[in-house]
Design a protein around this motif. Sequence first.
Motif, PDB file in Angstrom:
ATOM      1  N   ILE A   1       0.848  -1.205   0.000  1.00 38.70           N
ATOM      2  CA  ILE A   1       0.000   0.000   0.000  1.00 38.70           C
ATOM      3  C   ILE A   1       0.878   1.247   0.000  1.00 38.70           C
ATOM      4  O   ILE A   1       0.655   2.177  -0.779  1.00 38.70           O
ATOM      5  N   ILE A   2       1.916   1.249   0.831  1.00 35.84           N
ATOM      6  CA  ILE A   2       2.829   2.402   0.876  1.00 35.84           C
ATOM      7  C   ILE A   2       3.498   2.595  -0.484  1.00 35.84           C
ATOM      8  O   ILE A   2       3.570   3.723  -0.992  1.00 35.84           O
ATOM      9  N   LEU A   3       3.957   1.520  -1.093  1.00 36.17           N
ATOM     10  CA  LEU A   3       4.603   1.605  -2.403  1.00 36.17           C
ATOM     11  C   LEU A   3       3.637   2.162  -3.453  1.00 36.17           C
ATOM     12  O   LEU A   3       4.003   3.022  -4.255  1.00 36.17           O
ATOM     13  N   ALA A   4       2.393   1.700  -3.437  1.00 41.05           N
ATOM     14  CA  ALA A   4       1.388   2.191  -4.397  1.00 41.05           C
ATOM     15  C   ALA A   4       1.163   3.696  -4.220  1.00 41.05           C
ATOM     16  O   ALA A   4       1.068   4.440  -5.206  1.00 41.05           O
ATOM     17  N   LEU A   5       1.100   4.137  -2.984  1.00 36.28           N
ATOM     18  CA  LEU A   5       0.892   5.572  -2.715  1.00 36.28           C
ATOM     19  C   LEU A   5       2.113   6.396  -3.113  1.00 36.28           C
ATOM     20  O   LEU A   5       1.972   7.491  -3.673  1.00 36.28           O
ATOM     21  N   GLU A   6       3.289   5.872  -2.853  1.00 40.53           N
ATOM     22  CA  GLU A   6       4.510   6.575  -3.264  1.00 40.53           C
ATOM     23  C   GLU A   6       4.583   6.697  -4.784  1.00 40.53           C
ATOM     24  O   GLU A   6       4.932   7.747  -5.316  1.00 40.53           O
ATOM     25  N   LYS A   7       4.228   5.631  -5.489  1.00 40.02           N
ATOM     26  CA  LYS A   7       4.248   5.665  -6.956  1.00 40.02           C
ATOM     27  C   LYS A   7       3.195   6.623  -7.516  1.00 40.02           C
ATOM     28  O   LYS A   7       3.345   7.130  -8.621  1.00 40.02           O
ATOM     29  N   ALA A   8       2.138   6.872  -6.749  1.00 42.22           N
ATOM     30  CA  ALA A   8       1.106   7.826  -7.175  1.00 42.22           C
ATOM     31  C   ALA A   8       1.562   9.261  -6.930  1.00 42.22           C
ATOM     32  O   ALA A   8       0.848  10.202  -7.218  1.00 42.22           O
ATOM     33  N   ARG A   9       2.744   9.402  -6.368  1.00 44.89           N
ATOM     34  CA  ARG A   9       3.325  10.715  -6.072  1.00 44.89           C
ATOM     35  C   ARG A   9       2.497  11.490  -5.050  1.00 44.89           C
ATOM     36  O   ARG A   9       2.218  12.662  -5.205  1.00 44.89           O
ATOM     37  N   CYS A  10       2.099  10.775  -3.997  1.00 48.22           N
ATOM     38  CA  CYS A  10       1.328  11.436  -2.945  1.00 48.22           C
ATOM     39  C   CYS A  10       2.215  12.442  -2.224  1.00 48.22           C
ATOM     40  O   CYS A  10       3.438  12.375  -2.294  1.00 48.22           O
ATOM     41  N   ASN A  11       1.584  13.385  -1.573  1.00 53.24           N
ATOM     42  CA  ASN A  11       2.309  14.407  -0.817  1.00 53.24           C
ATOM     43  C   ASN A  11       2.326  14.021   0.649  1.00 53.24           C
ATOM     44  O   ASN A  11       1.263  13.870   1.258  1.00 53.24           O
ATOM     45  N   PHE A  12       3.517  13.899   1.192  1.00 56.42           N
ATOM     46  CA  PHE A  12       3.642  13.598   2.608  1.00 56.42           C
ATOM     47  C   PHE A  12       3.686  14.909   3.375  1.00 56.42           C
ATOM     48  O   PHE A  12       4.387  15.840   2.980  1.00 56.42           O
ATOM     49  N   GLU A  13       2.919  14.976   4.442  1.00 59.12           N
ATOM     50  CA  GLU A  13       2.893  16.187   5.258  1.00 59.12           C
ATOM     51  C   GLU A  13       4.018  16.121   6.270  1.00 59.12           C
ATOM     52  O   GLU A  13       4.216  15.110   6.931  1.00 59.12           O
ATOM     53  N   VAL A  14       4.700  17.214   6.405  1.00 60.80           N
ATOM     54  CA  VAL A  14       5.778  17.288   7.369  1.00 60.80           C
ATOM     55  C   VAL A  14       5.246  17.819   8.694  1.00 60.80           C
ATOM     56  O   VAL A  14       5.519  17.294   9.742  1.00 60.80           O
ATOM     57  N   LYS A  15       4.442  18.839   8.609  1.00 58.67           N
ATOM     58  CA  LYS A  15       3.955  19.497   9.823  1.00 58.67           C
ATOM     59  C   LYS A  15       2.440  19.623   9.737  1.00 58.67           C
ATOM     60  O   LYS A  15       1.893  20.000   8.714  1.00 58.67           O
ATOM     61  N   GLU A  16       1.794  19.321  10.831  1.00 59.53           N
ATOM     62  CA  GLU A  16       0.345  19.452  10.872  1.00 59.53           C
ATOM     63  C   GLU A  16      -0.008  20.857  11.348  1.00 59.53           C
ATOM     64  O   GLU A  16       0.491  21.328  12.350  1.00 59.53           O
ATOM     65  N   ASN A  17      -0.849  21.527  10.602  1.00 64.41           N
ATOM     66  CA  ASN A  17      -1.249  22.885  10.937  1.00 64.41           C
ATOM     67  C   ASN A  17      -2.691  22.859  11.427  1.00 64.41           C
ATOM     68  O   ASN A  17      -3.614  22.991  10.647  1.00 64.41           O
ATOM     69  N   ASN A  18      -2.862  22.667  12.713  1.00 64.92           N
ATOM     70  CA  ASN A  18      -4.206  22.566  13.277  1.00 64.92           C
ATOM     71  C   ASN A  18      -4.703  23.930  13.736  1.00 64.92           C
ATOM     72  O   ASN A  18      -4.337  24.403  14.809  1.00 64.92           O
ATOM     73  N   ILE A  19      -5.532  24.548  12.910  1.00 64.94           N
ATOM     74  CA  ILE A  19      -6.128  25.837  13.247  1.00 64.94           C
ATOM     75  C   ILE A  19      -7.236  25.638  14.274  1.00 64.94           C
ATOM     76  O   ILE A  19      -7.380  26.410  15.206  1.00 64.94           O
ATOM     77  N   PHE A  20      -8.014  24.592  14.071  1.00 64.57           N
ATOM     78  CA  PHE A  20      -9.209  24.373  14.886  1.00 64.57           C
ATOM     79  C   PHE A  20      -8.907  23.512  16.108  1.00 64.57           C
ATOM     80  O   PHE A  20      -8.109  22.590  16.049  1.00 64.57           O
ATOM     81  N   THR A  21      -9.578  23.846  17.216  1.00 63.66           N
ATOM     82  CA  THR A  21      -9.421  23.120  18.472  1.00 63.66           C
ATOM     83  C   THR A  21     -10.801  22.832  19.053  1.00 63.66           C
ATOM     84  O   THR A  21     -11.807  23.414  18.609  1.00 63.66           O
ATOM     85  N   ASN A  22     -10.855  21.979  20.071  1.00 67.87           N
ATOM     86  CA  ASN A  22     -12.122  21.726  20.762  1.00 67.87           C
ATOM     87  C   ASN A  22     -12.667  22.997  21.392  1.00 67.87           C
ATOM     88  O   ASN A  22     -13.878  23.189  21.457  1.00 67.87           O
ATOM     89  N   ASP A  23     -11.777  23.870  21.858  1.00 63.93           N
ATOM     90  CA  ASP A  23     -12.219  25.144  22.457  1.00 63.93           C
ATOM     91  C   ASP A  23     -13.001  25.986  21.442  1.00 63.93           C
ATOM     92  O   ASP A  23     -14.023  26.582  21.778  1.00 63.93           O
ATOM     93  N   ILE A  24     -12.529  26.004  20.206  1.00 69.25           N
ATOM     94  CA  ILE A  24     -13.233  26.763  19.154  1.00 69.25           C
ATOM     95  C   ILE A  24     -14.592  26.126  18.878  1.00 69.25           C
ATOM     96  O   ILE A  24     -15.603  26.827  18.774  1.00 69.25           O
ATOM     97  N   LEU A  25     -14.632  24.793  18.766  1.00 69.28           N
ATOM     98  CA  LEU A  25     -15.908  24.117  18.521  1.00 69.28           C
ATOM     99  C   LEU A  25     -16.891  24.394  19.650  1.00 69.28           C
ATOM    100  O   LEU A  25     -18.079  24.636  19.416  1.00 69.28           O
ATOM    101  N   PHE A  26     -16.402  24.397  20.879  1.00 71.47           N
ATOM    102  CA  PHE A  26     -17.255  24.682  22.038  1.00 71.47           C
ATOM    103  C   PHE A  26     -17.746  26.121  21.996  1.00 71.47           C
ATOM    104  O   PHE A  26     -18.936  26.402  22.195  1.00 71.47           O
TER     105      PHE A  26
END
Length: 186
Positions: free
Chosen positions: A104-129
């Motif tokens: 599965i990893i090889l298939a995704l790599e061959k599809a030229r998927c984009n790997f995320e280096v850093k997660e940018n979480n704007i939203f939090t439970n506090d905002i949802l509340f």
Amino acid sequence: MKKRIKEIIVVEGKDDISAVKAAVDAEVFQVNGHAVRKNQSIEKLKTAYENKGLIILTDADYAGEEIRKYLNKHFPNAKNAYVPRKNSTKNEDIGVENAKVEDIILALEKARCNFEVKENNIFTNDILFEYGLIAKENSFELREKLGNELGIGYSNGKQLLSKLNKYNISFEEFEMAYNKIKNITD
């Protein structure tokens, strides 16, 4: 640690979700096989396609190829990942759910998927509340309307938080949609 993939991976069924999530950290969307033509999957995938991109990973059989063709018609810039038939067959059953993690990893790599280096979480439970999307009397209704307005479908609180961050929905886009549904609800 699993590699995190930016795009949304589109699979046929729930067993495929389990197989993909065992291989990578990614948002995985199930189209329920040929039911994709009858349900609301295409509409739900539009936001993901526009904001994150899609990787289509269907079974290496006739039905899987037909579903892939159908999805590619609607999402021409989607990436396509393929697990070869010989690597996804178990007891004459062909499917992504039968593939090994490394295939599965090889298939995704061959599809030229984009790997995320850093997660940018704007939203939090506090905002949802704060916006009444969790732990309030009408939270269910608000989440349902917001999900429809943003084109991401209904979600419980945890799923909504994940989708808002993973689909790269901006705070401005969130607020516009929220204000629109609040004006209708009030």
